[in-house]
Design an enzyme around this catalytic site. Structure first.
Site, PDB file in Angstrom:
ATOM      1  N   PRO A 223      30.037  22.365  -6.698  1.00 40.91           N
ATOM      2  CG  PRO A 223      31.814  23.828  -6.312  1.00 40.91           C
ATOM      3  CD  PRO A 223      30.742  23.026  -5.604  1.00 40.91           C
ATOM      4  CG  ASP A 246      21.725  18.964 -13.313  1.00 36.14           C
ATOM      5  OD1 ASP A 246      20.667  18.425 -13.654  1.00 36.14           O
ATOM      6  OD2 ASP A 246      21.801  20.055 -12.722  1.00 36.14           O
ATOM      7  CE  LYS A 268      21.235  22.458 -21.931  1.00 35.10           C
ATOM      8  NZ  LYS A 268      20.875  23.445 -22.878  1.00 35.10           N
ATOM      9  N   GLY A 299      23.982  20.207 -10.076  1.00 40.26           N
ATOM     10  CA  GLY A 299      25.252  20.879  -9.836  1.00 40.26           C
ATOM     11  C   GLY A 299      25.040  22.086  -8.931  1.00 40.26           C
ATOM     12  N   GLY A 300      26.013  22.366  -8.075  1.00 44.00           N
ATOM     13  CA  GLY A 300      25.929  23.535  -7.196  1.00 44.00           C
ATOM     14  C   GLY A 300      24.775  23.413  -6.227  1.00 44.00           C
ATOM     15  CG  ASP A 301      21.486  25.769  -3.624  1.00 42.47           C
ATOM     16  OD1 ASP A 301      21.697  25.523  -2.425  1.00 42.47           O
ATOM     17  OD2 ASP A 301      20.339  25.999  -4.077  1.00 42.47           O
ATOM     18  CG  MET A 380      24.640  29.273 -17.425  1.00 35.93           C
ATOM     19  SD  MET A 380      22.878  29.103 -17.690  1.00 35.93           S
ATOM     20  CE  MET A 380      22.249  29.476 -16.076  1.00 35.93           C
TER      21      MET A 380
HETATM   22  C1  LIG Z   1      22.805  25.979 -14.999  1.00 42.81           C
HETATM   23  S1  LIG Z   1      23.916  26.823 -13.973  1.00 42.81           S
HETATM   24  C2  LIG Z   1      23.774  25.889 -12.549  1.00 42.81           C
HETATM   25  C3  LIG Z   1      24.354  26.548 -11.342  1.00 42.81           C
HETATM   26  C4  LIG Z   1      24.316  25.658 -10.133  1.00 42.81           C
HETATM   27  N1  LIG Z   1      22.965  25.384  -9.747  1.00 42.81           N
HETATM   28  C5  LIG Z   1      25.094  26.234  -8.962  1.00 42.81           C
HETATM   29  O1  LIG Z   1      24.488  26.607  -7.938  1.00 42.81           O
HETATM   30  O2  LIG Z   1      26.310  26.264  -9.033  1.00 42.81           O
HETATM   31  C6  LIG Z   1      25.444  26.358 -14.665  1.00 42.81           C
HETATM   32  C7  LIG Z   1      26.494  27.419 -14.463  1.00 42.81           C
HETATM   33  O3  LIG Z   1      27.034  27.321 -13.167  1.00 42.81           O
HETATM   34  C8  LIG Z   1      28.381  27.718 -13.209  1.00 42.81           C
HETATM   35  N2  LIG Z   1      29.199  26.588 -12.779  1.00 42.81           N
HETATM   36  C9  LIG Z   1      28.796  25.361 -12.459  1.00 42.81           C
HETATM   37  N3  LIG Z   1      29.820  24.601 -12.066  1.00 42.81           N
HETATM   38  C10 LIG Z   1      30.908  25.396 -12.132  1.00 42.81           C
HETATM   39  C11 LIG Z   1      32.276  25.196 -11.854  1.00 42.81           C
HETATM   40  N4  LIG Z   1      32.736  24.019 -11.419  1.00 42.81           N
HETATM   41  N5  LIG Z   1      33.139  26.215 -12.036  1.00 42.81           N
HETATM   42  C12 LIG Z   1      32.698  27.415 -12.472  1.00 42.81           C
HETATM   43  N6  LIG Z   1      31.406  27.644 -12.728  1.00 42.81           N
HETATM   44  C13 LIG Z   1      30.530  26.659 -12.576  1.00 42.81           C
HETATM   45  C14 LIG Z   1      28.721  28.054 -14.640  1.00 42.81           C
HETATM   46  O4  LIG Z   1      28.526  29.452 -14.801  1.00 42.81           O
HETATM   47  C15 LIG Z   1      27.670  27.261 -15.390  1.00 42.81           C
HETATM   48  O5  LIG Z   1      27.427  27.784 -16.670  1.00 42.81           O
END
Ligand SMILES: C[S@@+](CC[C@H](N)C(=O)[O-])C[C@H]1O[C@@H](n2cnc3c(N)ncnc32)[C@H](O)[C@@H]1O
Length: 457
Positions: A223, A246, A268, A299-301, A380
């Site tokens: 994250p 990303d 984006k 980002g994230g997983d 999101m």
């Molecule tokens: C397109 S999704 C991708 C999620 C990502 N694949 C994951 O597993 O974290 C993007 C959303 O992830 C969440 N997100 C990603 N990074 C974050 C962070 N550092 N803090 C809080 N929410 C986050 C938010 O809700 C953001 O709108």
């Protein structure tokens, strides 16, 4: 600038002298013996280990205190006697005879200082702080020892054998390099780590025949900062030729890509321009077909609202090898970093994950999930938060505790807590910025006391 110049000396069959008979002298003598030196130890009252080594013919032991002349003909000398008198005398003699001398723990008397060493057979990593802090040198050595497992010894030997063969066969330098980088990024090391030397050798032969098959790593970047990256993600980044990432990926993570890697932002921020998904798929396919090691960094997983599934399907459909590296998802990490346990004995035993975006499920779906699960995590969440919160409040009531975590795991992390009825106004007042994740459920209020004491790592 540092006054020390690191070298690796060839001491094979060269005479070296150690003064002193204690454990330190024994350790120094051992190091020299490992390098194949002919070692003479000069000491009265030598420790049992030194006598044993002398008895076994591994070194010569002269059982008396140092006398001028003992350093004659030596390539290197180490004074581990611990005696000021001997230190001063050996220093004088070393200067006269131009023998390079190390006086243990007396940097001002040394011609050279001994680094802390990570030994993996032919691979040796020497760590020196130029005498500033032997403690830190040892700490860095221990870290490197963890990173460079025992498999590096057979791996370096294997690569060495391949290198000799390729050179004998007159293979051009660029093609040799392709083989070496292919071996480095292959599973050969993993097989060696698992003790499968035969499998490793067979795979190495495959790499020699076809060093750059090209493949794509779908990697989760976590994250926020690089500290929440997995070791597998670091490894993939270090070996990448191309990184497509990303927008949400932290610059500190991107810095871990190898120096030769091309790093391309295909993401984006809300409202910004992005590379269309079809174009990203095409870029991945083209690069892999070229033989590149491609890291698609998300980002994230990659498989949590990350379109990783679509990219996997496109790559698999084209017959491209894909490696999957899960990441720490904001779906769980945002709450954890804000001190909110998603499940809590006696409070919440089920969690649902959803997105506030219409295309990813939409408010109707959210309401169904809010009714079904004790804790609801909405990604999101910031766009249209008022409408989302209202839809949820209609099902579970406006008093249900809620929190929005923005920028979790980064220096910009902020948390706004409240209830469904008030959370949107509170976030607007705090001018929270994406990325942000909404957590709804009694857990938000229940862990308040513990939260006071907790800090993100
Ligand atoms: C397109 S999704 C991708 C999620 C990502 N694949 C994951 O597993 O974290 C993007 C959303 O992830 C969440 N997100 C990603 N990074 C974050 C962070 N550092 N803090 C809080 N929410 C986050 C938010 O809700 C953001 O709108």
């Amino acid at each position: 600038m540092t006054r020390y110049f690191p070298v690796s000396l060839d001491l094979e069959d060269r005479p070296c002298v150690v003064l002193g008979g204690g454990p330190m002298a024994f350790e120094k003598a051992q190091g020299l013996l490992l390098a194949g030196a002919r070692v003479t130890v000069v000491a009265s009252g030598a420790a049992a280990e030194l006598r044993q080594a002398a008895g076994g013919g591994r070194l010569d032991l002269v059982e008396r205190d140092y006398l001028p002349g003992d350093l004659a003909g030596a390539w290197l000398a180490i004074d581990a006697s611990g005696s000021d008198e001997i230190n001063a005398a050996s220093r004088r003699e070393a200067a006269e005879r131009r023998v390079l001398l190390n006086v243990v723990d007396r940097a001002q008397l040394c011609d050279w200082i001994a680094p802390a060493i990570v030994r993996r057979g032919p691979l040796q990593v020497a760590v020196s702080t130029s005498g500033e802090s032997p403690f830190l040198a040892a700490a860095v050595r221990r870290r490197l020892e963890r990173d460079l497992g025992a498999e590096w010894e057979p791996f370096v030997r294997l690569v060495g054998e391949v290198r000799r063969r390729l050179r004998e066969a007159g293979v051009p330098a660029a093609d040799q390099e392709a083989v070496f980088s292919g071996l480095l990024r292959s599973d050969v090391r993993r097989l060696l780590r698992e003790g499968d030397a035969e499998g490793a050798a067979a795979l190495a032969e495959e790499v020699v025949r076809r060093p750059r098959p090209g493949r794509v790593w779908l990697v989760g970047a976590g994250p926020g900062g690089a500290d929440l990256l997995t070791l597998a993600a670091r490894e993939a980044l270090a070996g990448a030729d191309l990184v497509l990432h990303d927008a949400l990926v932290d610059p500190g993570v991107l810095e871990l890509a190898g120096p030769a890697a091309r790093v391309v932002d295909v993401g984006k921020r809300a409202g910004g321009r992005r590379v269309p998904q079809e174009r990203i798929d095409a870029m991945l396919l083209e690069a892999a077909a070229r033989g590149d090691e491609v890291v698609r960094l998300k980002g994230g997983d990659p498989f949590v609202f990350g379109r990783g599934g679509e990219e996997l399907a496109a790559l698999a459909g084209a017959g491209i090898e894909v490696r999957l590296v899960p990441g720490v998802s904001s779906a769980t990490a945002a709450a954890t970093l804000a001190g909110i346990p998603l499940t809590l004995r006696g409070v919440a035993s089920s969690v649902a994950f959803a997105t506030a975006r219409e295309r990813g499920g939409g408010p109707a779906d959210l309401a169904r999930l809010a009714a079904a699960a004790d804790t609801l995590v909405v990604l999101m969440a910031l766009d249209g938060l008022a409408a989302t919160a209202a839809a949820l409040a209609a099902v579970v009531g406006p008093g249900r505790p809620a929190a929005v975590v923005a920028g979790a795991g980064t220096r910009r992390q902020r948390v706004v807590r409240g209830e469904l009825g008030t959370i949107a106004a509170a976030c607007a007042a705090a001018a929270l910025e994406p990325p942000a994740t909404l957590v709804v459920g009694e857990v938000v209020a229940a862990a308040a006391a513990a939260r006071e004491l907790s800090r993100p790592a």
